[in-house]
Design an enzyme around this catalytic site. Sequence first.
Site, PDB file in Angstrom:
ATOM      1  N   SER A 131      18.091   4.130  -3.982  1.00 12.63           N
ATOM      2  CA  SER A 131      18.663   4.859  -5.124  1.00 12.63           C
ATOM      3  C   SER A 131      19.985   5.437  -4.673  1.00 12.63           C
ATOM      4  CB  SER A 131      17.733   6.010  -5.540  1.00 12.63           C
ATOM      5  OG  SER A 131      18.395   6.883  -6.430  1.00 12.63           O
ATOM      6  N   TYR A 144      12.540  13.161  -3.614  1.00  8.46           N
ATOM      7  CA  TYR A 144      12.890  11.779  -3.996  1.00  8.46           C
ATOM      8  C   TYR A 144      14.110  11.305  -3.197  1.00  8.46           C
ATOM      9  CZ  TYR A 144      14.126   7.865  -7.114  1.00  8.46           C
ATOM     10  OH  TYR A 144      14.441   6.625  -7.629  1.00  8.46           O
ATOM     11  N   ALA A 146      15.234  12.406  -0.351  1.00 14.03           N
ATOM     12  CA  ALA A 146      14.893  12.238   1.066  1.00 14.03           C
ATOM     13  C   ALA A 146      14.160  10.914   1.280  1.00 14.03           C
ATOM     14  CB  ALA A 146      14.036  13.410   1.537  1.00 14.03           C
ATOM     15  N   LYS A 148      14.414   8.185  -0.512  1.00 13.11           N
ATOM     16  CA  LYS A 148      15.328   7.045  -0.704  1.00 13.11           C
ATOM     17  C   LYS A 148      16.367   6.976   0.421  1.00 13.11           C
ATOM     18  CE  LYS A 148      13.531   5.402  -4.515  1.00 13.11           C
ATOM     19  NZ  LYS A 148      12.895   4.068  -4.543  1.00 13.11           N
TER      20      LYS A 148
HETATM   21  P1  NAD Z   1       9.116   2.225 -13.364  1.00 16.34           P
HETATM   22  O1  NAD Z   1       8.331   3.491 -13.390  1.00 16.34           O
HETATM   23  O2  NAD Z   1       9.295   1.449 -14.602  1.00 16.34           O
HETATM   24  O3  NAD Z   1       8.546   1.241 -12.233  1.00 16.34           O
HETATM   25  C1  NAD Z   1       8.005   1.707 -11.028  1.00 16.34           C
HETATM   26  C2  NAD Z   1       6.826   0.820 -10.708  1.00 16.34           C
HETATM   27  O4  NAD Z   1       6.264   1.229  -9.464  1.00 16.34           O
HETATM   28  C3  NAD Z   1       5.718   0.936 -11.761  1.00 16.34           C
HETATM   29  O5  NAD Z   1       5.370  -0.348 -12.272  1.00 16.34           O
HETATM   30  C4  NAD Z   1       4.549   1.533 -11.000  1.00 16.34           C
HETATM   31  O6  NAD Z   1       3.298   1.003 -11.414  1.00 16.34           O
HETATM   32  C5  NAD Z   1       4.874   1.112  -9.571  1.00 16.34           C
HETATM   33  N1  NAD Z   1       4.189   1.971  -8.607  1.00 16.34           N
HETATM   34  C6  NAD Z   1       4.163   3.318  -8.543  1.00 16.34           C
HETATM   35  N2  NAD Z   1       3.347   3.728  -7.571  1.00 16.34           N
HETATM   36  C7  NAD Z   1       2.827   2.603  -6.996  1.00 16.34           C
HETATM   37  C8  NAD Z   1       1.912   2.361  -5.938  1.00 16.34           C
HETATM   38  N3  NAD Z   1       1.335   3.369  -5.256  1.00 16.34           N
HETATM   39  N4  NAD Z   1       1.633   1.082  -5.621  1.00 16.34           N
HETATM   40  C9  NAD Z   1       2.185   0.046  -6.306  1.00 16.34           C
HETATM   41  N5  NAD Z   1       3.044   0.213  -7.323  1.00 16.34           N
HETATM   42  C10 NAD Z   1       3.362   1.487  -7.659  1.00 16.34           C
HETATM   43  O7  NAD Z   1      10.516   2.655 -12.764  1.00 16.34           O
HETATM   44  P2  NAD Z   1      11.792   1.794 -12.348  1.00 16.34           P
HETATM   45  O8  NAD Z   1      12.947   2.612 -12.764  1.00 16.34           O
HETATM   46  O9  NAD Z   1      11.675   0.400 -12.768  1.00 16.34           O
HETATM   47  O10 NAD Z   1      11.687   1.922 -10.754  1.00 16.34           O
HETATM   48  C11 NAD Z   1      11.752   0.815  -9.867  1.00 16.34           C
HETATM   49  C12 NAD Z   1      12.404   1.269  -8.588  1.00 16.34           C
HETATM   50  O11 NAD Z   1      13.761   1.634  -8.867  1.00 16.34           O
HETATM   51  C13 NAD Z   1      11.764   2.508  -7.959  1.00 16.34           C
HETATM   52  O12 NAD Z   1      11.725   2.362  -6.554  1.00 16.34           O
HETATM   53  C14 NAD Z   1      12.730   3.610  -8.341  1.00 16.34           C
HETATM   54  O13 NAD Z   1      12.670   4.717  -7.457  1.00 16.34           O
HETATM   55  C15 NAD Z   1      14.041   2.876  -8.280  1.00 16.34           C
HETATM   56  N6  NAD Z   1      15.142   3.501  -8.990  1.00 16.34           N
HETATM   57  C16 NAD Z   1      15.084   3.704 -10.326  1.00 16.34           C
HETATM   58  C17 NAD Z   1      16.157   4.311 -10.962  1.00 16.34           C
HETATM   59  C18 NAD Z   1      16.156   4.586 -12.439  1.00 16.34           C
HETATM   60  O14 NAD Z   1      17.067   5.296 -12.909  1.00 16.34           O
HETATM   61  N7  NAD Z   1      15.207   4.058 -13.217  1.00 16.34           N
HETATM   62  C19 NAD Z   1      17.286   4.685 -10.235  1.00 16.34           C
HETATM   63  C20 NAD Z   1      17.321   4.444  -8.873  1.00 16.34           C
HETATM   64  C21 NAD Z   1      16.250   3.839  -8.251  1.00 16.34           C
END
Ligand code: NAD
Length: 243
Positions: A131, A144, A146, A148
Amino acid sequence: MSLAGKVALVSGAAGGIGKETVRALTDAGAIVAAAVETDQQAAGFNNARPLDVRSEDDWKATVAWVVQEFGRLDILVNNAGVLREASPEETTVDMWDLIHSVNLKGVFLGCKAAIPELRKQGDGAIVNVASIDGIRGNYNHAAYSASKGGVVALTRSLALDLAPDGIRVNAVCPGTVDTPMVAAMMSNASSHEAAMEVSRQKHPIGRIAQPGEIADVIAFLAGPASRFMTGMAVPVDGGRSIR
Ligand code: NAD
């Protein structure tokens, strides 16, 4: 460039970025195995299996399943993640532990389980979804950010360890992306529209990202077009990190 003949594994595949990553890798020609959180088996994928990224046994079984079903593993995308917003004082130990066990330990365990199979190919690729919070700070995101930041450091160290085996390790660092994670964050705000406007303004491009815009960069980092890149943490953030 084509990923024909490659086999990829994506964690958190039922989420916003996860689904689009399965789409982008499939469009590029890869066979994609979708690992979905334990309670999301009905996510509608051709090749899916439940995986809790916090469990080393789950990871071992998932990698073994991929190899049994598809004969090899070339690409691992560590995408699963959780977000909890809280001030430093309101961040509980349980919150901290959950965020770190999914976002950081989960990435490490995925890499650890996949490395022996990736090593066999001689041109494996790992893409970790970090992130922009792992590079810059963010308000109410201490745990969060920390976790990332840990993913960024892990990516760099693994890239050094694995370069001799022909395995590249890179990370994407998204800005705000229109996914269920962000929808949940916005729903906690007193005014959803005001919170969304603040998010838009943080990105010089003037909007938040669509998940496909992150997934396309993940596919690039997984494929031969990025063959001279390793250990990089690539911001995909509409210019947020240069402000
Ligand atoms: P999202 O909530 O749609 O997807 C996250 C997925 O992780 C979900 O399908 C959930 O079931 C899965 N998950 C959570 N805990 C789990 C576990 N213990 N075991 C297996 N799967 C698990 O969110 P997203 O935005 O699609 O996030 C995807 C990645 O992108 C994440 O790592 C998130 O931190 C990162 N991210 C997102 C954003 C944003 O703005 N959406 C920004 C930066 C980084």
